[in-house]
Design a protein around this motif. Structure first.
Motif, PDB file in Angstrom:
ATOM      1  N   GLY A 114     111.080 113.723 -10.988  1.00 32.90           N
ATOM      2  CA  GLY A 114     110.666 113.699  -9.671  1.00 32.90           C
ATOM      3  C   GLY A 114     109.506 112.753  -9.291  1.00 32.90           C
ATOM      4  O   GLY A 114     108.810 112.260 -10.328  1.00 32.90           O
ATOM      5  N   PRO A 135     114.839 113.196  -7.209  1.00 38.23           N
ATOM      6  CA  PRO A 135     114.170 113.885  -5.992  1.00 38.23           C
ATOM      7  C   PRO A 135     112.766 113.111  -5.844  1.00 38.23           C
ATOM      8  O   PRO A 135     111.915 112.821  -6.446  1.00 38.23           O
ATOM      9  N   LEU A 137     109.387 113.091  -3.184  1.00 43.03           N
ATOM     10  CA  LEU A 137     108.366 113.947  -1.957  1.00 43.03           C
ATOM     11  C   LEU A 137     107.301 112.989  -1.550  1.00 43.03           C
ATOM     12  O   LEU A 137     106.571 112.494  -2.374  1.00 43.03           O
ATOM     13  N   TYR A 148     113.075 111.615   3.474  1.00 48.46           N
ATOM     14  CA  TYR A 148     112.686 112.357   2.429  1.00 48.46           C
ATOM     15  C   TYR A 148     111.862 113.637   3.026  1.00 48.46           C
ATOM     16  O   TYR A 148     111.194 113.555   3.878  1.00 48.46           O
ATOM     17  N   PRO A 149     111.816 114.615   2.070  1.00 43.99           N
ATOM     18  CA  PRO A 149     111.048 115.697   2.279  1.00 43.99           C
ATOM     19  C   PRO A 149     109.529 115.058   2.273  1.00 43.99           C
ATOM     20  O   PRO A 149     109.182 114.085   1.659  1.00 43.99           O
ATOM     21  N   SER A 296     105.796 121.751  -4.422  1.00 44.79           N
ATOM     22  CA  SER A 296     107.177 121.393  -3.395  1.00 44.79           C
ATOM     23  C   SER A 296     107.816 120.520  -4.215  1.00 44.79           C
ATOM     24  O   SER A 296     109.285 120.679  -4.276  1.00 44.79           O
ATOM     25  N   SER A 299     109.804 122.457  -7.168  1.00 46.26           N
ATOM     26  CA  SER A 299     110.819 123.355  -6.411  1.00 46.26           C
ATOM     27  C   SER A 299     111.971 122.270  -6.104  1.00 46.26           C
ATOM     28  O   SER A 299     113.142 122.818  -6.356  1.00 46.26           O
ATOM     29  N   LEU A 300     111.669 121.256  -5.578  1.00 45.59           N
ATOM     30  CA  LEU A 300     112.887 120.122  -5.530  1.00 45.59           C
ATOM     31  C   LEU A 300     113.796 119.859  -6.697  1.00 45.59           C
ATOM     32  O   LEU A 300     114.810 119.649  -7.056  1.00 45.59           O
ATOM     33  N   ASP A 305     117.851 120.439  -4.598  1.00 46.27           N
ATOM     34  CA  ASP A 305     118.318 120.438  -3.150  1.00 46.27           C
ATOM     35  C   ASP A 305     117.428 119.427  -2.601  1.00 46.27           C
ATOM     36  O   ASP A 305     116.204 119.520  -2.330  1.00 46.27           O
ATOM     37  N   THR A 306     117.878 118.227  -2.249  1.00 46.16           N
ATOM     38  CA  THR A 306     117.307 117.234  -1.656  1.00 46.16           C
ATOM     39  C   THR A 306     117.404 117.224  -0.077  1.00 46.16           C
ATOM     40  O   THR A 306     117.256 116.143   0.926  1.00 46.16           O
TER      41      THR A 306
END
Length: 326
Positions: A114, A135, A137, A148-149, A296, A299-300, A305-306
């Motif tokens: 990540g 992923p 963040l 993106y988140p 966070s 968790s991604l 889950d993107t």
């Protein structure tokens, strides 16, 4: 010769598989056995073969962090706290100060699981339609088109809290010193947040652009403000570093804080309480921000889950000794 798991098993008096489970913190191993194995490994100087381990697990347990600068106290404090939390969760972290797109591609080649992206200027924003297999963040300013988140610390609300605090003390001549940069959305949000808060309070908007984020930028900007004939009774600073420059300029002008000039600083970091004059500060506490970002991202990674999501954290005000009634 390097120490192996078999060596640890022989000295500990347990099986090879028990050592392996203990070093991976398996719940199948009794706590007292686990402690014995870990202590033996430490005494023998055991270093795990991460490459081999990753080949078996198909996980690198590594995250990458894209950092926009290396010379700002608040960001340094945040990265140190993130690294501490990442380590506690049995992950590793590598850092890059390259442009965002180059850093992400490099991290992909390192097979990180990540990526944390600190948005800053243009070079620290991913180009439109950029895609990654990892992923991502981001830490920046939430907006509709953000791909993106993101974790957003609600900069406008933080500055509004600073204005409201000073107004409650009777201040009406309040001046903001910070960077007015369209490229750095975090700084631009603070700048606009001050304007909105002052208009809402029906007060005149007075701002000075530092044109940078170093203590010296803050010092030069504060010199201009504090050499005027009609001085403000209170200042709001855009960052810890800028505040250091403001404190130096105020001292040179023989202005006492808070007797002659109140000061509120953005950046809710422990260093604010360690200065000669403890600074009242606004922002999300560093520990809260770091835990949110790490949790966070993990968790991604776990959910794969993107889907886009925004987390906007509530800023807090820490009232210390740098503000007083007019």
């Amino acid at each position: 010769m390097s120490v192996t798991i078999k060596d640890i098993a022989r000295v500990s008096g347990v099986s090879y598989s028990t050592v392996s489970k203990a070093l991976n913190d398996s719940s199948l191993v009794k706590p007292e056995t686990k402690r014995k194995v870990v202590e033996t490994a430490r005494e023998l100087g055991y270093t795990p073969n991460l490459s081999a381990k990753n080949l078996v697990s198909k996980k690198s347990r590594t995250i990458g962090l894209v950092w926009p600068a290396i010379d700002r106290v608040a960001l340094t404090e945040l990265v140190a706290k993130i690294n501490e939390i990442v380590t506690e969760k049995n992950y590793f972290m590598i850092l890059s100060v390259n442009s965002a797109d180059h850093a992400v591609k490099m991290f992909e080649s390192f097979q990180v699981e990540g990526i944390l992206l600190f948005e800053g200027g243009i070079e620290n924003q991913l180009p439109p339609l950029f895609s990654s297999s990892v992923p991502i963040l981001t830490y920046g300013v939430a907006r509709e088109e953000h791909p993106y988140p993101i974790v957003d610390v609600y900069h406008k609300k933080a500055i509004r809290k600073a204005v409201e605090h000073l107004v409650s003390l009777g201040h009406s001549n309040i001046h903001y010193i910070g960077e007015n940069s369209h490229a750095d959305k975090r700084q631009y949000e603070k700048w606009n947040g001050f304007q909105e808060a002052m208009v809402n309070a029906q007060l005149a908007v007075n701002q000075t652009d530092t044109n940078g984020l170093s203590w010296y930028d803050g010092y030069l900007a504060a010199q201009k403000v504090l050499q005027q004939d009609f001085l403000p009774t209170a200042l709001i600073s855009g960052s810890y570093d800028i505040s250091i420059g403001i404190l130096r300029a105020a001292k040179e002008q023989h202005l006492r804080i808070p007797e002659d000039l109140s000061l509120v600083s953005y950046d809710n970091i422990p260093q604010m309480a360690s200065l000669e004059t403890e600074l009242t500060s606004v922002g999300v506490p560093i520990e809260t921000l770091a835990h949110t970002m790490v949790d966070s991202l993990l968790s991604l990674i776990d959910s794969k889950d993107t889907a886009h999501f925004t987390q906007r954290l509530e800023p807090e005000i820490q009232i210390r000794k740098s503000t007083s009634p007019v």
